[in-house]
Motif scaffolding. Structure first.
Motif, PDB file in Angstrom:
ATOM      1  N   GLU A 122       0.928  -1.244  -0.102  1.00  0.00           N
ATOM      2  CA  GLU A 122      -0.088   0.087  -0.045  1.00  0.00           C
ATOM      3  C   GLU A 122       0.937   1.370   0.037  1.00  0.00           C
ATOM      4  N   GLY A 123       1.924   1.314   0.902  1.00  0.00           N
ATOM      5  CA  GLY A 123       2.806   2.323   0.975  1.00  0.00           C
ATOM      6  C   GLY A 123       3.542   2.644  -0.573  1.00  0.00           C
ATOM      7  N   ILE A 124       3.870   1.616  -1.087  1.00  0.00           N
ATOM      8  CA  ILE A 124       4.564   1.808  -2.480  1.00  0.00           C
ATOM      9  C   ILE A 124       3.472   2.369  -3.471  1.00  0.00           C
ATOM     10  N   ARG A 125       2.286   1.686  -3.493  1.00  0.00           N
ATOM     11  CA  ARG A 125       1.367   2.324  -4.438  1.00  0.00           C
ATOM     12  C   ARG A 125       1.048   3.643  -4.117  1.00  0.00           C
ATOM     13  N   ALA A 129       1.919   6.628  -6.963  1.00  0.00           N
ATOM     14  CA  ALA A 129       0.741   7.583  -7.435  1.00  0.00           C
ATOM     15  C   ALA A 129       1.168   9.045  -7.033  1.00  0.00           C
ATOM     16  N   HIS A 130       1.740   9.297  -5.856  1.00  0.00           N
ATOM     17  CA  HIS A 130       2.139  10.513  -5.551  1.00  0.00           C
ATOM     18  C   HIS A 130       3.256  11.264  -6.465  1.00  0.00           C
ATOM     19  N   LEU A 131       4.169  10.353  -6.953  1.00  0.00           N
ATOM     20  CA  LEU A 131       5.167  10.619  -7.802  1.00  0.00           C
ATOM     21  C   LEU A 131       4.676  10.819  -9.274  1.00  0.00           C
ATOM     22  N   SER A 132       3.928   9.892  -9.632  1.00  0.00           N
ATOM     23  CA  SER A 132       3.356   9.953 -10.999  1.00  0.00           C
ATOM     24  C   SER A 132       2.493  11.214 -11.026  1.00  0.00           C
ATOM     25  N   SER A 133       1.980  11.816 -10.245  1.00  0.00           N
ATOM     26  CA  SER A 133       0.945  13.019 -10.143  1.00  0.00           C
ATOM     27  C   SER A 133       1.609  14.062 -10.632  1.00  0.00           C
ATOM     28  N   ALA A 137       8.825  16.965  -3.817  1.00  0.00           N
ATOM     29  CA  ALA A 137       8.820  17.032  -2.358  1.00  0.00           C
ATOM     30  C   ALA A 137       9.039  18.520  -2.059  1.00  0.00           C
ATOM     31  N   GLY A 138       9.297  19.395  -2.886  1.00  0.00           N
ATOM     32  CA  GLY A 138       9.177  20.822  -2.835  1.00  0.00           C
ATOM     33  C   GLY A 138       7.734  21.384  -2.397  1.00  0.00           C
ATOM     34  N   LYS A 144      -0.969  12.811   3.277  1.00  0.00           N
ATOM     35  CA  LYS A 144       0.197  12.116   4.050  1.00  0.00           C
ATOM     36  C   LYS A 144       0.462  10.987   3.757  1.00  0.00           C
ATOM     37  N   ILE A 145       1.816  10.813   3.299  1.00  0.00           N
ATOM     38  CA  ILE A 145       2.489   9.463   3.098  1.00  0.00           C
ATOM     39  C   ILE A 145       2.759   8.758   4.028  1.00  0.00           C
TER      40      ILE A 145
END
Length: 146
Positions: A122-125, A129-133, A137-138, A144-145
């Motif tokens: 779940e954390g990896i998904r 998803a967060h990175l592909s959106s 990080a800035g 909340k991850i």
């Protein structure tokens, strides 16, 4: 020597430490460790250790017990309870209890591992998803991850 004339290890009466180490895929040092703990007791011819069929059988049980997660103390007790002349009921009852206890422990560990795997998946998904959106990080994220 060809395969037809080769003597099976099961037919031998005595074994060297090298024979047993090769057969069971362990080091000579491992076998000497079990000897130091009183789990096997080879005869000696000078400095040479000579293992019997009984020692070979004990070593097989020791290695299986370790693979299943039993302590050396538990394995030693199981082995020491054996008597070729007597009734093996006490040994079998003790071994049965220890096997049931170990199975319960492993089932519990498997449950914990399955839960950890699910959390990681779940954390990896979520991270993917967060990175592909396009969020980096800035930027402030509303999700909340961790």
């Amino acid at each position: 020597m060809n395969a037809n004339t080769r003597i099976s290890l099961d037919d031998k009466a005595h074994f060297s430490i090298a024979d047993l180490a090769e057969e069971f895929g362990v080091t000579s040092r491992t076998i000497r460790f079990y000897e130091d703990k009183g789990l096997v007791s080879p005869e000696r011819d000078g400095l040479t250790r000579i293992y019997s069929r009984s020692d070979r059988g004990r070593l097989k049980i020791i290695l299986r017990g370790r693979r299943l997660g039993f302590s050396l103390q538990e394995i030693k007790k199981m082995l020491d309870m054996y008597s070729p002349e007597g009734e093996a009921t006490d040994q079998l009852n003790y071994t049965l209890k220890k096997c049931k206890d170990q199975l319960s422990k492993l089932v519990s560990q498997r449950s914990d591992i399955n839960e950890a795997i699910s959390e990681l998946e779940e954390g990896i998904r979520d991270l993917e998803a967060h990175l592909s959106s396009g969020n980096n990080a800035g930027k402030k994220s509303s999700k909340k991850i961790a």
